[in-house]
Design an enzyme around this catalytic site. Structure first.
Site, mmCIF file in Angstrom:
data_model
loop_
_atom_site.group_PDB
_atom_site.id
_atom_site.type_symbol
_atom_site.label_atom_id
_atom_site.label_comp_id
_atom_site.label_asym_id
_atom_site.label_seq_id
_atom_site.Cartn_x
_atom_site.Cartn_y
_atom_site.Cartn_z
ATOM 1 N N ALA A 48 59.085 -59.081 18.104
ATOM 2 C CA ALA A 48 58.553 -57.963 17.317
ATOM 3 C C ALA A 48 58.241 -58.427 15.893
ATOM 4 O O ALA A 48 57.613 -59.460 15.705
ATOM 5 C CB ALA A 48 59.515 -56.781 17.366
ATOM 6 N N SER A 49 58.711 -57.701 14.890
ATOM 7 C CA SER A 49 58.286 -57.985 13.515
ATOM 8 C C SER A 49 58.886 -59.242 12.907
ATOM 9 O O SER A 49 58.539 -59.594 11.772
ATOM 10 C CB SER A 49 58.566 -56.780 12.617
ATOM 11 O OG SER A 49 57.606 -55.773 12.843
ATOM 12 N N LEU A 50 59.752 -59.940 13.621
ATOM 13 C CA LEU A 50 60.114 -61.276 13.146
ATOM 14 C C LEU A 50 58.912 -62.209 13.220
ATOM 15 O O LEU A 50 58.951 -63.317 12.689
ATOM 16 C CB LEU A 50 61.274 -61.848 13.957
ATOM 17 C CG LEU A 50 62.625 -61.136 13.843
ATOM 18 C CD1 LEU A 50 63.723 -61.977 14.459
ATOM 19 C CD2 LEU A 50 62.969 -60.797 12.402
ATOM 20 N N SER A 51 57.844 -61.744 13.857
ATOM 21 C CA SER A 51 56.577 -62.485 13.849
ATOM 22 C C SER A 51 55.975 -62.551 12.446
ATOM 23 O O SER A 51 55.169 -63.448 12.155
ATOM 24 C CB SER A 51 55.568 -61.815 14.783
ATOM 25 O OG SER A 51 56.059 -61.716 16.109
#
Length: 420
Positions: A104-107
């Site tokens: 997810a937003s660790l991208s």
């Protein structure tokens, strides 16, 4: 994705919080009972057994079937665990320390690092206006001319999902408005967004924007002349030995080898075709392809811990100037609690160090990565997110922090060579 208020609370202590923990009032099972219920793979040295017990308890109490934990100390991988919990005899594939999860937003810190690398190589200015760079019309809102690369990185570009909605979750609306069939593409999202006014003047305040990071991915492609994924692989991941990370796919049938199964109580109308069929939300209720730069990567906790070393010191990926740019304060300053959003990271100054952290959340996914003082970094990944309040994604950090203080002797071995 945590709200801004939750992020601030997470960063309020000396150590920023990973947001997991035990349900209030629920008695913990004994360590022996927990060990019997949760299958763990990988390595957890005796000196770090407390961390292992925290994750085992959390997983078993909440029935989370797949999880991972990786910990580094001064750049060495000292714990790498995969966890499997199969309640009621449910068949759950084994989870290893290298199994892949949607992060997810660790991208976002990956995409931010790609942008900083382009700037480092003299190919992009962080204060370059985005509209001419991507050929975006400013007719719907002349303020779009004031959106810069840096403002996209720091979520001050002018889009507020609490006002206009998150464009990356409006597939049906966008398809209907533009008169195109599902599935829509990133181009359709940009076309739709470019016809709408901004929600605030760029550079005046913070508002988390997945759309802003979609644009950053397109900038990486425009400037580098290649696909976003191939640029990240060559310039960021390969130089530090990260080989498993890749962009994820939407459908379960398209899952990567060793990718875990995602769980959610919700179903949604599919965004992969115009049939109107109802599908499990993690597998067709949203588009992984459209999330790419802001939420589409797959990784293991070990991969995230390995890549996090890029930000510890100048190396083959980023120089000292670029690393400083990742953690620089935005023009709007810091929050009331003293933290700020840099470029893909939340940041807090502690004595002699910058603590940095981020979480990620999608239906079927919750992830967290933190770089803390004293050379301690950890990544925790789960195949469920909080949907009804039962998972308590807000109280694990006191447990993790307490365990840090209990370790008297850290292992000196480095497990990274076990997980190439």
């Amino acid at each position: 994705m945590l709200s801004r208020r939750q992020f601030l609370a997470a960063g309020a202590g000396v150590l920023p919080a990973v947001v997991l923990g035990a349900t209030a009032g629920r008695a913990l099972a004994s360590p022996t009972a927990i060990s019997a219920m949760v299958e763990a793979s990988g390595v957890a040295p005796a000196a770090l057994a407390g961390f292992d017990n925290v994750l085992r308890s959390y997983v078993a109490e909440r029935g989370i079937s797949c999880a991972q934990l990786a910990i580094t100390k001064n750049g060495r991988l000292v714990l790498a665990r995969g966890y499997r919990y199969a309640a009621g005899g449910t068949a759950v594939p084994a989870v290893s320390p290298t199994s892949l999860f949607r992060i997810a937003s660790l991208s976002k810190h990956v995409t931010a690092a790609a942008v900083l690398r382009l700037a480092q190589d003299g190919l992009l200015g962080l204060d370059a206006p985005v509209a001419p760079l991507l050929g975006l019309s400013t007719a719907a809102d002349p303020r779009l001319a004031n959106v810069t690369v840096r403002r996209l990185l720091q979520h001050t570009g002018g889009w507020d999902r609490d006002v206009s909605g998150d464009y990356l979750y409006l597939d049906h609306t966008i398809a209907s408005t533009l008169g195109v069939p599902l599935p829509i593409s990133q181009d359709h999202i940009i076309q739709y967004a470019s016809r709408r006014p901004l929600d605030f003047a760029p550079g005046t305040r913070y508002a988390y924007s997945n759309y802003g990071y979609l644009l950053l991915g397109r900038i990486v492609e425009k400037v580098s002349g290649r696909s976003y994924e191939s640029y990240v692989n060559e310039k960021l991941l390969a130089p530090v030995g990260v080989t498993r990370m890749r962009l994820g796919r939407t459908l379960r049938a398209e899952a990567a080898p060793t990718e875990v199964v995602y769980e959610s109580q919700y179903t949604s109308r599919t965004v992969t075709d115009p049939s109107g069929a109802v599908v499990p939300t993690p597998y067709g209720g949203f588009s992984m392809a459209n999330r790419g730069p802001g939420g589409g990567w797959l990784a293991s906790a070990v991969d995230l811990a390995r890549f996090a070393r890029v930000f510890d010191a100048a190396g083959p990926v980023l120089n000292a100037t670029s690393i400083a740019g990742m953690f620089a304060k935005p023009e709007i300053g810091v929050t009331e609690s003293g933290s700020w959003y840099g470029a893909g990271w939340w940041v807090r100054q502690v004595t002699g160090h910058l603590n940095t952290w981020h979480d990620g959340s999608l239906p079927g996914t919750y992830t967290y990565l933190a770089r803390l003082q004293n050379g301690f970094t950890y990544a925790a990944l789960f195949n469920r997110r909080e949907e009804t309040g039962s998972l308590d994604f807000h109280v694990l950090s006191p447990q993790i922090n307490a365990e840090i203080g209990k370790v008297t002797t850290w292992p000196t071995t480095d497990l990274f060579s076990n997980y190439l």
